[in-house]
Motif scaffolding. Structure first.
Motif, PDB file in Angstrom:
ATOM      1  N   MET A 112     -30.966 -12.570 155.610  1.00 29.51           N
ATOM      2  CA  MET A 112     -29.905 -12.268 154.581  1.00 29.51           C
ATOM      3  C   MET A 112     -30.616 -11.140 153.921  1.00 29.51           C
ATOM      4  SD  MET A 112     -27.833 -15.567 153.808  1.00 29.51           S
ATOM      5  CE  MET A 112     -26.734 -14.681 152.605  1.00 29.51           C
ATOM      6  N   SER A 113     -29.826 -10.325 153.120  1.00 26.32           N
ATOM      7  CA  SER A 113     -30.462  -9.253 152.196  1.00 26.32           C
ATOM      8  C   SER A 113     -30.888  -9.978 150.855  1.00 26.32           C
ATOM      9  CB  SER A 113     -29.454  -8.280 151.754  1.00 26.32           C
ATOM     10  OG  SER A 113     -30.065  -7.428 150.908  1.00 26.32           O
ATOM     11  N   PHE A 119     -31.140  -4.068 151.236  1.00 29.01           N
ATOM     12  CA  PHE A 119     -29.866  -3.704 151.980  1.00 29.01           C
ATOM     13  C   PHE A 119     -29.561  -2.167 152.134  1.00 29.01           C
ATOM     14  CE2 PHE A 119     -24.926  -3.644 152.347  1.00 29.01           C
ATOM     15  CZ  PHE A 119     -24.984  -4.125 153.574  1.00 29.01           C
ATOM     16  N   GLU A 120     -30.114  -1.357 150.964  1.00 34.84           N
ATOM     17  CA  GLU A 120     -30.150   0.143 151.067  1.00 34.84           C
ATOM     18  C   GLU A 120     -31.269   0.715 151.939  1.00 34.84           C
ATOM     19  OE1 GLU A 120     -31.664   3.748 148.276  1.00 34.84           O
ATOM     20  OE2 GLU A 120     -31.101   2.237 147.360  1.00 34.84           O
ATOM     21  N   THR A 208     -25.089  -4.293 164.184  1.00 35.55           N
ATOM     22  CA  THR A 208     -26.108  -3.668 163.149  1.00 35.55           C
ATOM     23  C   THR A 208     -26.173  -4.719 161.855  1.00 35.55           C
ATOM     24  OG1 THR A 208     -24.077  -2.789 162.172  1.00 35.55           O
ATOM     25  CG2 THR A 208     -25.444  -1.374 163.570  1.00 35.55           C
ATOM     26  N   LYS A 209     -26.710  -5.887 162.394  1.00 37.65           N
ATOM     27  CA  LYS A 209     -27.146  -6.883 161.482  1.00 37.65           C
ATOM     28  C   LYS A 209     -28.497  -6.704 160.906  1.00 37.65           C
ATOM     29  CE  LYS A 209     -26.596 -10.584 163.856  1.00 37.65           C
ATOM     30  NZ  LYS A 209     -26.093  -9.961 165.244  1.00 37.65           N
ATOM     31  N   LEU A 210     -28.774  -7.118 159.782  1.00 34.76           N
ATOM     32  CA  LEU A 210     -30.058  -7.034 159.218  1.00 34.76           C
ATOM     33  C   LEU A 210     -31.281  -7.504 160.039  1.00 34.76           C
ATOM     34  CD1 LEU A 210     -31.511  -6.049 156.360  1.00 34.76           C
ATOM     35  CD2 LEU A 210     -31.166  -8.314 155.660  1.00 34.76           C
ATOM     36  N   ASN A 211     -30.811  -8.624 160.665  1.00 34.18           N
ATOM     37  CA  ASN A 211     -32.128  -9.307 161.454  1.00 34.18           C
ATOM     38  C   ASN A 211     -32.212  -8.426 162.886  1.00 34.18           C
ATOM     39  OD1 ASN A 211     -29.908 -10.074 163.001  1.00 34.18           O
ATOM     40  ND2 ASN A 211     -30.009 -12.058 162.501  1.00 34.18           N
ATOM     41  N   ILE A 244     -21.051  -2.706 156.854  1.00 32.41           N
ATOM     42  CA  ILE A 244     -20.541  -3.220 155.306  1.00 32.41           C
ATOM     43  C   ILE A 244     -19.558  -4.547 155.737  1.00 32.41           C
ATOM     44  CG2 ILE A 244     -18.856  -2.524 153.927  1.00 32.41           C
ATOM     45  CD1 ILE A 244     -21.468  -1.093 154.015  1.00 32.41           C
ATOM     46  N   ARG A 245     -19.098  -4.811 156.681  1.00 37.28           N
ATOM     47  CA  ARG A 245     -18.311  -5.941 157.002  1.00 37.28           C
ATOM     48  C   ARG A 245     -19.045  -7.134 156.868  1.00 37.28           C
ATOM     49  NH1 ARG A 245     -17.765  -9.975 160.331  1.00 37.28           N
ATOM     50  NH2 ARG A 245     -19.588  -9.155 161.879  1.00 37.28           N
ATOM     51  N   PHE A 246     -20.336  -7.134 157.332  1.00 36.64           N
ATOM     52  CA  PHE A 246     -21.058  -8.478 157.252  1.00 36.64           C
ATOM     53  C   PHE A 246     -21.995  -8.269 156.139  1.00 36.64           C
ATOM     54  CE2 PHE A 246     -25.043 -10.638 158.474  1.00 36.64           C
ATOM     55  CZ  PHE A 246     -24.453 -11.776 158.997  1.00 36.64           C
ATOM     56  N   GLY A 247     -22.403  -7.212 155.642  1.00 33.06           N
ATOM     57  CA  GLY A 247     -23.515  -7.133 154.418  1.00 33.06           C
ATOM     58  C   GLY A 247     -22.939  -7.233 153.183  1.00 33.06           C
ATOM     59  N   ALA A 248     -21.816  -6.497 152.978  1.00 30.89           N
ATOM     60  CA  ALA A 248     -21.230  -6.412 151.565  1.00 30.89           C
ATOM     61  C   ALA A 248     -20.339  -7.420 151.233  1.00 30.89           C
ATOM     62  CB  ALA A 248     -20.534  -5.061 151.546  1.00 30.89           C
TER      63      ALA A 248
END
Length: 349
Positions: A112-113, A119-120, A208-211, A244-248
């Motif tokens: 997670m961010s 996240f940027e 495009t997930k953070l992990n 964006i869907r997942f991270g925001a």
């Protein structure tokens, strides 16, 4: 379990003139079996490819090799495929398909961010991925999962499940189904744009997930994009929108209380800033203008997929309880509604 013994014949296909000293499970992936292989000289990642998800290993590895070779030729850090002793990109042993990558040391991943800066940076990482591949012939790639982001087709799949109602569940989700129905004419901007050439066909990562970003633990900067199984032709709006869907979102994907689910415009702006900073002049004005729509599109597509699976009896997504996919759908539709309000999108008939 002694994985050195279990995978001995597999490892012998990849490693010569070196001694394997340890093999252990690695990472938190849910699709492929992943193992860290340590030798006296190097470290490697060994993966057993999930043939149920990726039945065509030849096309899968052909895509990955094309993209990684292209990046490596530009001196861009990426996964490095280790060939077998006879030059193949994977081996078939023990009733499965196995591949090996060079291990990228001194890197971490985040589930997670932990900050808006991270996240940027994730936006910069995936923007850089697009930038480096902007002159790659995306049409040369295989479509590993056909129609993966063909949103109009996803709607037709939903409509079939809606009409069949084979599990008698429609009575529990009429409001959600109506929400989607009202937006049926808003789903084809990207597919239409790719078809008429107004939106470029690009290499898309599609997860495009953070992990899936290896980060430098000291500098906090991205080092490489990993998990290239779903690399296919598509639009960068798919990758941007799904990030964006997942991270925001302010809540987990299966948060039962939708009052906790909100679209965070600050996180959106941070990701977009990083993404565009990396892309530079490689992004087109049409793509930039459609970024809010991309966030909307990927979110409603995911909500449709959850609802389709709920109506069909939970045959695709793993669930922990009978309403799990419906709860997931509701979080996505809440985000859709907020995205529309924030950006002034009019997506209803």
């Amino acid at each position: 379990m002694d994985y050195m013994i279990k995978f001995e014949n597999v490892l012998n296909d990849f490693i010569t003139n070196d001694k394997v000293t340890a093999v252990q499970p690695y990472g938190e992936g849910h699709i492929n079996g992943t193992f860290l292989v340590t030798t006296e000289q190097k470290k490697y990642i060994l993966q057993k490819i999930n043939a149920a998800v990726f039945p065509n290993s030849d096309e899968l590895m052909d895509n990955i090799v094309k993209v990684t070779d292209f990046l490596l030729n530009k001196d861009v850090a990426t996964l490095e495929v280790i060939r077998t002793c006879d030059g193949r990109t994977f081996t078939e042993k023990n009733g499965g398909y196995f591949r090996m990558y060079a291990f990228i040391d001194n890197s971490v991943t985040y589930q997670m961010s932990e900050s808006i800066d991270i996240f940027e940076e994730s936006g910069f990482a995936f923007g850089s991925f697009q930038k480096h591949l902007s002159d790659f012939d995306a049409a040369s790639l295989h479509e590993i999962i056909p129609d993966f982001h063909n949103t109009p087709k996803r709607f037709n799949d939903f409509l079939e499940a809606f009409n069949a109602d084979k599990c008698g569940r429609l009575r529990f989700c009429t409001a959600e189904a109506d929400f989607i129905m009202k937006r049926k004419n808003s789903l084809s901007k990207v597919t239409d744009g790719i078809r008429d050439g107004s939106i470029p066909l690009r290499v898309t990562h599609n997860d495009t997930k953070l992990n899936n970003i290896l980060m430098d633990p000291d500098t906090g900067k991205a080092r490489a994009i990993i998990d290239l199984d779903t690399v296919m032709p598509g639009s960068l709006l798919y990758d941007f929108g799904d990030s964006i869907r997942f991270g925001a979102s302010t809540a987990e994907e299966d948060e039962p209380d939708t009052d906790k689910v909100h679209f965070d415009i600050d996180l959106y702006n941070a990701y977009k800033k990083g993404f565009l900073r990396a892309m530079g002049d490689a992004v087109t004005p049409a793509e930039t203008e459609l970024m809010p729509y991309g966030a909307y599109l990927m979110t409603i597509e995911c909500g449709m997929r959850f609802l389709t699976d709920f109506l069909s009896g939970d045959t695709y997504f793993k669930t922990k309880y009978p309403e799990h996919n419906l709860i997931r759908c509701r979080t996505q539709l809440k985000l859709v509604s907020e995205t529309e309000k924030v950006f002034g999108l009019n997506n209803t008939n």
